[in-house]
Motif scaffolding. Structure first.
Motif, PDB file in Angstrom:
ATOM      1  N   ASN A  25     -42.658  -8.988 -22.769  1.00 41.46           N
ATOM      2  CA  ASN A  25     -42.873  -9.236 -21.142  1.00 41.46           C
ATOM      3  C   ASN A  25     -44.289  -9.680 -20.840  1.00 41.46           C
ATOM      4  N   VAL A  30     -43.051 -16.248 -22.866  1.00 42.22           N
ATOM      5  CA  VAL A  30     -41.666 -15.599 -22.329  1.00 42.22           C
ATOM      6  C   VAL A  30     -41.560 -15.549 -20.901  1.00 42.22           C
ATOM      7  N   ARG A  31     -42.506 -15.078 -20.164  1.00 38.60           N
ATOM      8  CA  ARG A  31     -42.393 -15.023 -18.914  1.00 38.60           C
ATOM      9  C   ARG A  31     -42.844 -16.227 -17.869  1.00 38.60           C
ATOM     10  N   TYR A  34     -40.723 -16.724 -14.951  1.00 39.41           N
ATOM     11  CA  TYR A  34     -40.533 -15.727 -14.041  1.00 39.41           C
ATOM     12  C   TYR A  34     -41.870 -15.482 -12.986  1.00 39.41           C
ATOM     13  N   THR A  44     -43.030  -2.847 -17.575  1.00 40.20           N
ATOM     14  CA  THR A  44     -41.689  -2.990 -18.325  1.00 40.20           C
ATOM     15  C   THR A  44     -41.072  -1.724 -18.189  1.00 40.20           C
ATOM     16  N   GLY A  75     -34.871  -8.477 -27.400  1.00 42.33           N
ATOM     17  CA  GLY A  75     -35.053  -8.618 -25.931  1.00 42.33           C
ATOM     18  C   GLY A  75     -33.995  -7.976 -25.284  1.00 42.33           C
ATOM     19  N   TRP A  96     -31.020 -12.755 -18.965  1.00 42.34           N
ATOM     20  CA  TRP A  96     -31.708 -12.550 -20.299  1.00 42.34           C
ATOM     21  C   TRP A  96     -33.246 -12.740 -20.400  1.00 42.34           C
ATOM     22  N   ILE A  97     -33.746 -12.008 -21.390  1.00 40.82           N
ATOM     23  CA  ILE A  97     -35.171 -12.113 -21.481  1.00 40.82           C
ATOM     24  C   ILE A  97     -35.456 -11.855 -23.255  1.00 40.82           C
ATOM     25  N   THR A 132     -31.849 -19.274 -11.752  1.00 43.99           N
ATOM     26  CA  THR A 132     -33.094 -19.539 -12.313  1.00 43.99           C
ATOM     27  C   THR A 132     -33.872 -20.684 -11.360  1.00 43.99           C
ATOM     28  N   ASN A 136     -36.704 -24.391 -15.090  1.00 41.71           N
ATOM     29  CA  ASN A 136     -36.242 -23.607 -16.258  1.00 41.71           C
ATOM     30  C   ASN A 136     -35.315 -24.164 -16.821  1.00 41.71           C
ATOM     31  N   SER A 139     -33.003 -22.198 -19.614  1.00 41.55           N
ATOM     32  CA  SER A 139     -32.164 -21.306 -19.225  1.00 41.55           C
ATOM     33  C   SER A 139     -30.966 -22.047 -18.574  1.00 41.55           C
TER      34      SER A 139
END
Length: 181
Positions: A25, A30-31, A34, A44, A75, A96-97, A132, A136, A139
């Motif tokens: 995170n 990865v983020r 978001y 987190t 994850g 999901w992450i 999303t 993105n 995803s």
């Protein structure tokens, strides 16, 4: 909620998961899709606590995803009740992450497919949504591989994202249990 696949375990969070999930995170890549973007260790930990509370209350939740071969936390993934910002609710969503080292190995598809099967067979749910930001593409591609479909008439602006932010326009995907037969 405990689900096994050939390569993975989806299981409740444990204290040992917080540090590796916080590392994921804290990764801007990865983020990337978001809001807010990166999360601190404390944020987190709070997210994991919220997920645990949802799991205890509802019998399903966003859970840890562990690789069987070495026990690595790759994850989080699972089901949760979507927030009020999603039009036409209430909804149960899948999300999901995954940490970047575990991308492009089929883990998200494997875990999400198993999670949907669990939703239909064990939980008796009849519809799951995913949503999303419009931009993105990774995803969105996974949702489509899962058999989820979007209707442009259901696109919406996520009111939790500031106006003008490219993450505000969202796409809503749906899948019904009958779609999977």
């Amino acid at each position: 909620m405990f689900i096994e696949t050939p390569r993975l375990r989806l299981r409740p969070w444990e204290e040992r998961d917080i540090a590796p999930f916080a590392a994921a995170n804290a990764d801007p890549e990865v983020r990337r899709y978001y809001f807010p973007d990166i999360l601190t260790l404390q944020e987190t930990a709070a997210m994991v606590a919220d997920c645990d509370a949802h799991l205890r209350r509802r019998g399903f939740g966003f859970v840890a995803v562990e690789r069987k071969v070495d026990g690595a936390l790759i994850g989080g993934l699972g089901l949760s009740h979507a927030g009020d910002e999603i039009p036409g609710g209430p909804h149960v969503e899948i999300g999901w992450i995954l940490a970047r080292p575990y991308w492009r190995q089929g883990y998200a598809l494997e875990a999400a497919s198993a999670c949907l099967r669990h939703a239909w067979s064990a939980l008796g749910l009849t519809e799951i949504i995913g949503y999303t930001s419009r931009i993105n593409e990774p995803s969105r591609a996974l949702m489509e591989k899962l058999g989820m479909r979007a209707d442009p008439a259901e696109d919406f602006d996520d009111v939790t994202v500031p106006e003008g932010n490219p993450l505000r326009p969202h796409v809503l995907y749906r899948i019904k249990s009958i779609d999977r037969r």
